[in-house]
Design an enzyme around this catalytic site. Sequence first.
Site, PDB file in Angstrom:
ATOM      1  N   ASP A  21      83.074  23.299  25.075  1.00 56.01           N
ATOM      2  CA  ASP A  21      81.630  23.329  24.824  1.00 56.01           C
ATOM      3  C   ASP A  21      81.316  23.702  23.374  1.00 56.01           C
ATOM      4  O   ASP A  21      82.107  24.387  22.718  1.00 56.01           O
ATOM      5  CB  ASP A  21      80.991  24.345  25.790  1.00 56.01           C
ATOM      6  CG  ASP A  21      79.489  24.191  25.865  1.00 56.01           C
ATOM      7  OD1 ASP A  21      78.970  23.117  25.497  1.00 56.01           O
ATOM      8  OD2 ASP A  21      78.824  25.152  26.285  1.00 56.01           O
ATOM      9  N   ASN A  38      80.016  21.364  20.923  1.00 53.41           N
ATOM     10  CA  ASN A  38      80.050  20.264  19.949  1.00 53.41           C
ATOM     11  C   ASN A  38      78.687  20.042  19.286  1.00 53.41           C
ATOM     12  O   ASN A  38      78.603  19.840  18.074  1.00 53.41           O
ATOM     13  CB  ASN A  38      80.444  18.948  20.633  1.00 53.41           C
ATOM     14  CG  ASN A  38      81.852  18.970  21.178  1.00 53.41           C
ATOM     15  OD1 ASN A  38      82.620  19.868  20.867  1.00 53.41           O
ATOM     16  ND2 ASN A  38      82.193  17.976  21.988  1.00 53.41           N
ATOM     17  N   HIS A  76      80.829  15.745  18.674  1.00 50.87           N
ATOM     18  CA  HIS A  76      81.696  15.209  19.732  1.00 50.87           C
ATOM     19  C   HIS A  76      82.947  14.584  19.117  1.00 50.87           C
ATOM     20  O   HIS A  76      84.056  14.743  19.628  1.00 50.87           O
ATOM     21  CB  HIS A  76      80.944  14.166  20.563  1.00 50.87           C
ATOM     22  CG  HIS A  76      79.799  14.734  21.359  1.00 50.87           C
ATOM     23  ND1 HIS A  76      79.919  15.901  22.070  1.00 50.87           N
ATOM     24  CD2 HIS A  76      78.531  14.299  21.567  1.00 50.87           C
ATOM     25  CE1 HIS A  76      78.758  16.165  22.677  1.00 50.87           C
ATOM     26  NE2 HIS A  76      77.906  15.208  22.370  1.00 50.87           N
ATOM     27  N   LEU A 115     103.921  17.870  31.079  1.00 48.04           N
ATOM     28  CA  LEU A 115     102.623  18.543  31.087  1.00 48.04           C
ATOM     29  C   LEU A 115     101.624  17.686  31.859  1.00 48.04           C
ATOM     30  O   LEU A 115     101.432  16.508  31.537  1.00 48.04           O
ATOM     31  CB  LEU A 115     102.139  18.744  29.636  1.00 48.04           C
ATOM     32  CG  LEU A 115     100.677  19.126  29.402  1.00 48.04           C
ATOM     33  CD1 LEU A 115     100.346  20.470  30.023  1.00 48.04           C
ATOM     34  CD2 LEU A 115     100.381  19.190  27.907  1.00 48.04           C
TER      35      LEU A 115
HETATM   36  C1  IPE Z   1      79.900  21.955  30.357  1.00 51.61           C
HETATM   37  O1  IPE Z   1      79.144  22.035  29.202  1.00 51.61           O
HETATM   38  C2  IPE Z   1      80.411  20.568  30.522  1.00 51.61           C
HETATM   39  C3  IPE Z   1      81.458  20.161  29.592  1.00 51.61           C
HETATM   40  C4  IPE Z   1      81.976  20.883  28.635  1.00 51.61           C
HETATM   41  C5  IPE Z   1      81.946  18.828  29.783  1.00 51.61           C
HETATM   42  P1  IPE Z   1      77.561  21.858  29.232  1.00 51.61           P
HETATM   43  O2  IPE Z   1      77.106  22.000  27.821  1.00 51.61           O
HETATM   44  O3  IPE Z   1      77.211  20.606  29.909  1.00 51.61           O
HETATM   45  O4  IPE Z   1      77.112  23.076  30.137  1.00 51.61           O
HETATM   46  P2  IPE Z   1      75.744  23.887  30.181  1.00 51.61           P
HETATM   47  O5  IPE Z   1      74.632  22.882  30.288  1.00 51.61           O
HETATM   48  O6  IPE Z   1      75.663  24.674  28.918  1.00 51.61           O
HETATM   49  O7  IPE Z   1      75.878  24.770  31.379  1.00 51.61           O
HETATM   50  C1  IPE Z   2      80.372  19.879  24.932  1.00 51.46           C
HETATM   51  O1  IPE Z   2      79.532  20.100  23.860  1.00 51.46           O
HETATM   52  C2  IPE Z   2      80.630  18.425  25.166  1.00 51.46           C
HETATM   53  C3  IPE Z   2      80.110  17.902  26.432  1.00 51.46           C
HETATM   54  C4  IPE Z   2      79.413  18.556  27.308  1.00 51.46           C
HETATM   55  C5  IPE Z   2      80.389  16.521  26.703  1.00 51.46           C
HETATM   56  P1  IPE Z   2      77.955  20.078  24.039  1.00 51.46           P
HETATM   57  O2  IPE Z   2      77.477  18.690  23.776  1.00 51.46           O
HETATM   58  O3  IPE Z   2      77.551  20.641  25.330  1.00 51.46           O
HETATM   59  O4  IPE Z   2      77.540  21.023  22.858  1.00 51.46           O
HETATM   60  P2  IPE Z   2      76.340  22.069  22.837  1.00 51.46           P
HETATM   61  O5  IPE Z   2      76.498  22.936  24.038  1.00 51.46           O
HETATM   62  O6  IPE Z   2      75.081  21.274  22.867  1.00 51.46           O
HETATM   63  O7  IPE Z   2      76.528  22.803  21.567  1.00 51.46           O
HETATM   64 MG    MG Z   3      77.052  22.497  25.944  1.00 56.82          MG
END
Ligand code: IPE
Ligand code: IPE
Ligand code: MG
Length: 237
Positions: free
Chosen positions: A17, A19, A34, A128
């Site tokens: 999480d 990105n 991403h 793995l």
């Molecule tokens: C969790 O992250 C899902 C992934 C990393 C794929 P999210 O960004 O979607 O989660 P929330 O919305 O903060 O709970």
């Molecule tokens: C995680 O990063 C990637 C996915 C959920 C696919 P986010 O896109 O959720 O990044 P934030 O949470 O908005 O920073």
């Molecule tokens: Mg996120």
Amino acid sequence: MDSAKKEMPKHIGIIMDGNGRWAKKRNLPRTYGHKEGVKRVIEIVKACYKLNIPYLSLYAFSTENWKRPEQEVSNLMFLLRSFIDQYLDELCENGVKLNIMGDVLALGDKTREMVMDAVKRTESNKDLVLNIGLNYGGQDEILRAAKALAQKVEAKEINVDAIDKEAFERELYTKNQPPLDLLIRPSGELRVSNFMLWQLAYAEFWFSDILWPDFTEETLKGAIDDYQCRNRRFGGV
Ligand code: IPE
Ligand code: IPE
Ligand code: MG
């Protein structure tokens, strides 16, 4: 106890999480975050390989991530295909067996075919196991397992009494795998966001403010060091 002798986790899960925030901090569109995040995936897979971690589970796309703008979703699918294009050979060289957690039927034809081909190509690898959560939700996984067992009962293939922990686990995406030992969530959020709800029953949690695109092999080693200092009792004394 000498830390070198302490037990390594057998199964690590990572909620990748942060990105979007990584990109925002740089005044860049979320897609850049991403793209940078994908680079960390191969690095962390290789780090786990070097550390002899036999199971790694990465959360790439949740059942809830469909709520994002269509453009972001299609960019994530594009990045997934690029990842396979770019790194499948390397994954094979490193003995990585790819296993998808989640319903791939909902992905576009092109993405689904590439993913299934990659799974096939790596199926005999043994070093793995890399579980990737793709259109994955822990609640969805548990519901599917419950339905599969109910269908077996209805078809008189099994008895209700035969539904125990082992039978249930055989219906999960992580069939024949050990439970999660260590669950890592970078980005500062203190929640599990529907990731591996069954498998994390006795996992140790490791949270950090580091955003996924800044996550390095050293970060991983730090998390493992902390894990090795935890006192896991599993309900005992
Ligand atoms: C969790 O992250 C899902 C992934 C990393 C794929 P999210 O960004 O979607 O989660 P929330 O919305 O903060 O709970
Ligand atoms: C995680 O990063 C990637 C996915 C959920 C696919 P986010 O896109 O959720 O990044 P934030 O949470 O908005 O920073
Ligand atoms: Mg996120």
